[in-house]
Design a protein around this motif. Structure first.
Motif, PDB file in Angstrom:
ATOM      1  N   LYS A 169       0.986  -0.865   0.064  1.00 27.73           N
ATOM      2  CA  LYS A 169       0.399  -0.303   0.345  1.00 27.73           C
ATOM      3  C   LYS A 169       0.786   1.164  -0.247  1.00 27.73           C
ATOM      4  O   LYS A 169       1.930   1.308   0.185  1.00 27.73           O
ATOM      5  CB  LYS A 169      -0.509  -0.018   1.239  1.00 27.73           C
ATOM      6  N   ALA A 192       3.696  -0.988   4.444  1.00 28.77           N
ATOM      7  CA  ALA A 192       3.617   0.062   3.203  1.00 28.77           C
ATOM      8  C   ALA A 192       4.757   0.056   1.869  1.00 28.77           C
ATOM      9  O   ALA A 192       5.954  -0.247   2.314  1.00 28.77           O
ATOM     10  CB  ALA A 192       3.190   1.259   4.061  1.00 28.77           C
ATOM     11  N   HIS A 238      -3.273   5.012   0.062  1.00 25.82           N
ATOM     12  CA  HIS A 238      -3.930   4.419   0.409  1.00 25.82           C
ATOM     13  C   HIS A 238      -4.866   4.951   1.689  1.00 25.82           C
ATOM     14  O   HIS A 238      -5.526   4.756   2.553  1.00 25.82           O
ATOM     15  CB  HIS A 238      -3.538   2.798   0.469  1.00 25.82           C
ATOM     16  N   SER A 239      -3.566   5.050   2.192  1.00 26.25           N
ATOM     17  CA  SER A 239      -3.343   5.653   3.735  1.00 26.25           C
ATOM     18  C   SER A 239      -3.073   6.443   4.143  1.00 26.25           C
ATOM     19  O   SER A 239      -2.047   7.023   3.412  1.00 26.25           O
ATOM     20  CB  SER A 239      -2.800   4.105   4.741  1.00 26.25           C
ATOM     21  N   GLY A 261      -9.703   4.791   0.572  1.00 28.04           N
ATOM     22  CA  GLY A 261      -8.331   4.754   1.047  1.00 28.04           C
ATOM     23  C   GLY A 261      -8.701   5.582   2.864  1.00 28.04           C
ATOM     24  O   GLY A 261     -10.867   5.079   2.991  1.00 28.04           O
TER      25      GLY A 261
ATOM     26  N   GLU B  97      -9.938  -4.277  -6.926  1.00 26.57           N
ATOM     27  CA  GLU B  97     -10.490  -3.638  -5.670  1.00 26.57           C
ATOM     28  C   GLU B  97     -11.530  -3.784  -5.279  1.00 26.57           C
ATOM     29  O   GLU B  97     -12.098  -4.226  -3.842  1.00 26.57           O
ATOM     30  CB  GLU B  97      -9.816  -2.571  -5.230  1.00 26.57           C
TER      31      GLU B  97
END
Lengths: 344, 344
Positions: A169, A192, A238-239, A261, B97
């Protein structure tokens, strides 16, 4: 005993106060061997109005158990223990679910009732639930990293968990304070592939890169959002690990989160609403986070500290004794120090 | 062909418009065999200002494929297909996804570019990615339930997934419209042990109970929050399925979410900020949701529909032909009908 009291913005003193002591049969008394100053301590240090009331400061510590109440079962005198920033009974539904910061009998250190950790000693409510005994001596070389398990490392980990960091990610960490730096460690640890640090202090950026940051964005506002998007193929991350707590940090979080996200916020919020509820909806962005259940995370993080796979203790770049605490506040507030360790 | 056009609040007409046709090689053309009126259609039906522009209405359908573009590979003429409310290419990162509503080539039905589903026929962009072929004939008895997979059932399921409904959890569904009722089905299907419906229409409450609601709260505001807390041992619910989209519904969501709980919002938001950012933080409440990737959820939900384990089609309590669509809007807006099916 000596303890740290904040009277108003900028005025923090180390004073003699009555000795901490056991009050409840479930209490323990610890002698503080390591404490520290938290980024969140800087909020009252900047903002507290003079009201005649001093505030006991400090909520992160490692200590040695000096006495226990008659109902304490698992903690023993002489144990070297981590004291998480929140106390918790260890037996309620929330503790069983791993959300110790919502314990029905819980609360936070650093107030009149239980005292603060920037002190010689401290009363620990619900000692069996709150304290985590360590398999090392009180002066072990790993003490700085172990101390971070009382707050900052667990808090950075919480941001990463809530933001659903995982293998492959893309993540962004907003804030280059000690929590942000620990969030970089946590994002790397959870797999990540890209970790963008958003910060502007060269010394912290250098440390973040050693911890695993792959990119740095020092712009703010719209320019920062544009940079992160450019670094992520236009889509964002995403994060988002939000480690600041300002309105601007939340607006930036919304701007850099990829559709689908998640934003994990651990910066104590100094705003009343989450902005951009409509773009957040249309892009299916999730916002969560709060006071980290660091007590729950010690089990997972401790082996990595003991075996040297992570070194969150490197966020400490200054050590003071109790007398040096006021200057420690000044240095952190002036950004001369990332995080100050206190060795009473 | 006949199609439904909304001109301004309260003024919806069925009119002759140019026939739908293939425009891109990846398009398909479907003859609509079932469509319906959505709770979200009622927002423009209530609020649209007259601006001389008509709006094509309808975004839920089952149809029969009448023609395909030369690049369509998996969809065949004669297929009976579900048309999710969003079109999607099926091949981008977001589609892979499972977030088809963020497809980089995607968009929504019910506008000038692609037309609306409350019509005789419709052009379907990215037919291979968008359409889901069914193993049944166009007049199968399960058509009402299958039709809900184009939106409401998938949307209720999304609320439940985002709100992390699971075995033994306590859930509350805010809103007794068709999406709320499907959210009850979804919460039950995912194992919730307590499902509190928040609504006040006796017919809908009765259906919700048949779908699995264990409790009903018909109060609003603070009284509603107090009732839900009383029903949940004082703590609130693990999962809030927010199926309304008003500011009040979000405030209620915050008030009834348990510490560590999650709010899955699928009601189209008519507010700009998420309220109570500080209690949300201190209680570690998570807020997420948005347009449901119903295309992704068909795989999971279809077997339960085909084998009769869930019957979301029971939300339809009126069926009209195209000529009856304006009265269908009136009836839903007046709460005389829960959800109106359209059989062109």
């Amino acid at each position: 005993m000596q303890a740290t009291i904040l009277y108003q913005a900028g005025e923090v003193r180390v004073e003699n106060i009555p000795d901490a002591s056991i009050k409840q049969p479930t209490d323990a008394l610890i002698r503080v061997t390591r404490a520290c100053i938290c980024g969140s301590d800087l909020w009252p240090y900047k903002l507290k109005q003079a009201d005649g009331q001093g505030q006991n400061m400090g909520h992160e510590a490692i200590g040695v158990v000096e006495a226990i109440g008659k109902d304490v079962r698992t903690i023993k005198v002489g144990d070297v223990v981590i004291m998480p920033f929140a106390y918790s009974d260890g037996s309620c539904d929330f503790c069983h679910e791993g959300l110790h910061t919502a314990c029905v009998h819980g609360g936070f250190f650093g107030n009149a009732e239980v005292g603060g950790a920037q002190a010689e000693a401290l009363r620990i409510p619900w000692a069996d639930g709150t304290l985590f005994p360590l398999p090392v001596g009180e002066d072990d070389a790993l003490m700085p990293s172990l101390l971070t398990l009382s707050d900052v490392m667990g808090t950075g980990h919480h941001a990463a968990v809530v933001a659903r960091v995982g293998k492959g990610k893309k993540a962004a960490v907003i804030g280059d304070g000690a929590v942000g730096l620990c969030a970089v460690i946590a994002a790397k640890r959870l797999g990540a592939e890209q970790i963008i640090l958003m910060g502007r202090h060269p010394d912290r950026i250098a440390l973040a890169k050693q911890f695993g940051a792959t990119d740095v964005v020092s712009e703010r506002g719209e320019a920062a959002i544009a940079r992160v998007r450019a670094l992520t193929g236009g889509f964002g991350v995403h994060s988002v690990l939000e480690c600041v707590g300002t309105e601007q940090a939340m607006a930036t979080s919304m701007g850099i989160a990829r559709a689908g996200g998640a934003v994990g916020r651990v910066g104590v919020p100094h705003y009343d609403v989450v902005p951009q509820a409509q773009p957040m909806f249309y892009r299916n962005v999730l916002v969560g986070g709060g006071p980290a259940p660091v007590r729950a995370y010690i089990d997972e993080l401790l082996p990595d500290v003991l075996e040297g796979r992570i070194e969150p203790g490197r966020v400490f770049d200054r050590t003071v004794d109790l007398g040096g605490v006021p200057d420690g506040y000044r240095a952190m507030d002036a950004r001369e120090a990332i995080k100050v360790m206190v060795q009473p």
